[in-house]
Motif scaffolding. Structure first.
Motif, short mmCIF file in Angstrom:
data_model
loop_
_atom_site.label_atom_id
_atom_site.label_comp_id
_atom_site.label_asym_id
_atom_site.label_seq_id
_atom_site.Cartn_x
_atom_site.Cartn_y
_atom_site.Cartn_z
N PRO A 114 0.82 -1.21 0.00
CA PRO A 114 0.00 0.00 0.00
C PRO A 114 0.85 1.27 0.00
CG PRO A 114 -0.67 -1.50 1.75
CD PRO A 114 0.60 -2.04 1.18
N SER A 115 0.66 2.10 -1.00
CA SER A 115 1.39 3.36 -1.07
C SER A 115 1.05 4.26 0.10
CB SER A 115 1.09 4.09 -2.39
OG SER A 115 1.54 3.34 -3.48
N SER A 116 -0.19 4.21 0.56
CA SER A 116 -0.61 5.07 1.67
C SER A 116 0.21 4.77 2.92
CB SER A 116 -2.10 4.93 1.95
OG SER A 116 -2.43 3.60 2.27
N LYS A 117 0.44 3.51 3.20
CA LYS A 117 1.22 3.13 4.39
C LYS A 117 2.66 3.61 4.24
CE LYS A 117 2.51 -0.75 7.28
NZ LYS A 117 2.37 -2.18 7.54
N TYR A 118 3.23 3.39 3.07
CA TYR A 118 4.61 3.82 2.82
C TYR A 118 4.74 5.34 2.96
CZ TYR A 118 8.91 4.91 0.30
OH TYR A 118 10.15 5.40 -0.05
N LEU A 119 3.84 6.08 2.32
CA LEU A 119 3.93 7.53 2.34
C LEU A 119 3.65 8.10 3.73
CD1 LEU A 119 2.28 8.25 -1.11
CD2 LEU A 119 4.68 8.64 -0.50
N LEU A 120 2.65 7.57 4.43
CA LEU A 120 2.36 8.06 5.78
C LEU A 120 3.50 7.78 6.75
CD1 LEU A 120 -1.43 7.31 6.17
CD2 LEU A 120 -0.32 9.51 6.58
N GLY A 121 4.32 6.81 6.45
CA GLY A 121 5.46 6.50 7.30
C GLY A 121 6.65 7.42 7.09
N MET A 122 6.56 8.30 6.11
CA MET A 122 7.66 9.23 5.83
C MET A 122 7.55 10.48 6.69
SD MET A 122 8.08 9.49 1.75
CE MET A 122 9.01 8.28 0.86
N PRO A 123 8.55 10.73 7.52
CA PRO A 123 8.55 12.00 8.25
C PRO A 123 8.62 13.16 7.25
CG PRO A 123 10.18 10.48 9.16
CD PRO A 123 9.67 9.88 7.88
N LEU A 124 7.90 14.21 7.54
CA LEU A 124 7.87 15.42 6.71
C LEU A 124 7.34 15.16 5.30
CD1 LEU A 124 11.25 16.98 7.89
CD2 LEU A 124 8.95 17.42 8.76
N LEU A 125 6.37 14.28 5.20
CA LEU A 125 5.77 13.95 3.91
C LEU A 125 5.32 15.19 3.16
CD1 LEU A 125 4.62 12.03 1.77
CD2 LEU A 125 2.55 11.83 3.20
N GLY A 126 4.66 16.12 3.83
CA GLY A 126 4.18 17.33 3.17
C GLY A 126 5.31 18.12 2.53
N ASP A 127 6.41 18.25 3.25
CA ASP A 127 7.56 18.99 2.72
C ASP A 127 8.17 18.27 1.53
OD1 ASP A 127 7.21 20.92 4.67
OD2 ASP A 127 8.76 20.12 5.99
N LEU A 128 8.30 16.95 1.63
CA LEU A 128 8.88 16.18 0.53
C LEU A 128 8.02 16.27 -0.73
CD1 LEU A 128 10.09 12.98 2.43
CD2 LEU A 128 11.45 14.97 1.73
N LEU A 129 6.71 16.13 -0.55
CA LEU A 129 5.80 16.24 -1.70
C LEU A 129 5.90 17.63 -2.34
CD1 LEU A 129 2.48 14.48 -0.66
CD2 LEU A 129 3.92 13.92 -2.62
N GLU A 130 5.91 18.66 -1.50
CA GLU A 130 5.98 20.01 -2.05
C GLU A 130 7.31 20.27 -2.76
OE1 GLU A 130 4.71 24.48 -0.94
OE2 GLU A 130 5.92 23.46 0.58
N GLU A 131 8.40 19.79 -2.19
CA GLU A 131 9.71 19.96 -2.84
C GLU A 131 9.72 19.29 -4.21
OE1 GLU A 131 12.52 21.72 -2.01
OE2 GLU A 131 11.34 22.57 -0.39
N GLY A 132 9.20 18.07 -4.28
CA GLY A 132 9.15 17.36 -5.56
C GLY A 132 8.22 18.05 -6.55
N PHE A 133 7.08 18.48 -6.06
CA PHE A 133 6.08 19.18 -6.88
C PHE A 133 6.67 20.45 -7.47
CE2 PHE A 133 1.75 21.37 -6.93
CZ PHE A 133 1.16 20.50 -7.84
N THR A 134 7.36 21.21 -6.62
CA THR A 134 7.99 22.47 -7.04
C THR A 134 9.12 22.20 -8.03
OG1 THR A 134 7.40 23.48 -4.94
CG2 THR A 134 9.14 24.55 -6.21
N ALA A 135 9.90 21.16 -7.77
CA ALA A 135 11.01 20.82 -8.66
C ALA A 135 10.53 20.50 -10.07
CB ALA A 135 11.80 19.63 -8.09
N LEU A 136 9.30 20.00 -10.16
CA LEU A 136 8.74 19.67 -11.48
C LEU A 136 8.04 20.87 -12.12
CD1 LEU A 136 7.36 16.07 -10.96
CD2 LEU A 136 9.56 16.78 -11.88
N GLY A 137 8.13 22.03 -11.49
CA GLY A 137 7.58 23.24 -12.07
C GLY A 137 6.16 23.57 -11.66
N TYR A 138 5.64 22.91 -10.64
CA TYR A 138 4.28 23.15 -10.15
C TYR A 138 4.33 23.96 -8.86
CZ TYR A 138 2.65 19.51 -13.36
OH TYR A 138 2.35 18.76 -14.47
N THR A 139 3.24 24.61 -8.54
CA THR A 139 3.08 25.30 -7.26
C THR A 139 1.62 25.22 -6.85
OG1 THR A 139 3.28 27.37 -6.05
CG2 THR A 139 2.88 27.55 -8.42
#
Length: 147
Positions: A114-139
């Motif tokens: 389950p991706s949800s379990k893997y992702l929820l287990g990541m500390p600072l998930l919100g920051d990691l997602l935003e950094e990746g999102f921004t790196a791909l040119g999104y905001t």
């Protein structure tokens, strides 16, 4: 500076299958969840076994924010879930925006549970997602996020 321009050009060419509004929703919810859970700081551990409290990241119980995140991720198809994992890896620095296809291939190859379990287990998930999102040119400023 030319290298940065090249990376930004590459990033703008990435079309995500996952709806950017969903990514922004997950960023907001993950930040709320991260704030509740708190970051583990080994310097603050006063007694042996006390750091076990920080292992609660693996068990979310009935936390409504965690449930919202889990449901939002599980509502996505497999390709969209793989993109979320790849976004976190770009955000964490495992891959650059220019290596997006490699990040996707690695996430697809390693997708076993389950991706949800893997992702929820990541500390600072919100920051990691935003950094990746921004790196791909999104905001997230470009999207209206229902929270």
């Amino acid at each position: 500076m030319a290298r940065q321009d090249k990376v930004e050009e590459d990033a703008r060419e990435v079309n995500l299958e996952v709806d950017p509004t969903v990514v922004c929703f997950l960023i907001a919810k993950a930040r709320a969840f991260d704030a509740k859970v708190g970051a583990a700081d080994s310097d603050e551990v006063a007694q042996p076994g006390e750091d076990e409290d920080h292992d609660i990241l693996a068990d979310y119980g009935d936390d409504p924010v965690a449930m919202e995140i889990r449901e939002a991720i599980e509502d996505l198809n497999e390709d969209e879930q793989v993109e979320l994992v790849a976004l976190t890896w770009v955000g964490r620095g495992d891959f650059s925006a220019a290596e997006w296809e490699d990040a996707l291939a690695a996430a697809q190859e390693r997708h076993t549970g389950p991706s949800s379990k893997y992702l929820l287990g990541m500390p600072l998930l919100g920051d990691l997602l935003e950094e990746g999102f921004t790196a791909l040119g999104y905001t997230c400023e470009d999207y209206e996020v229902p929270v």
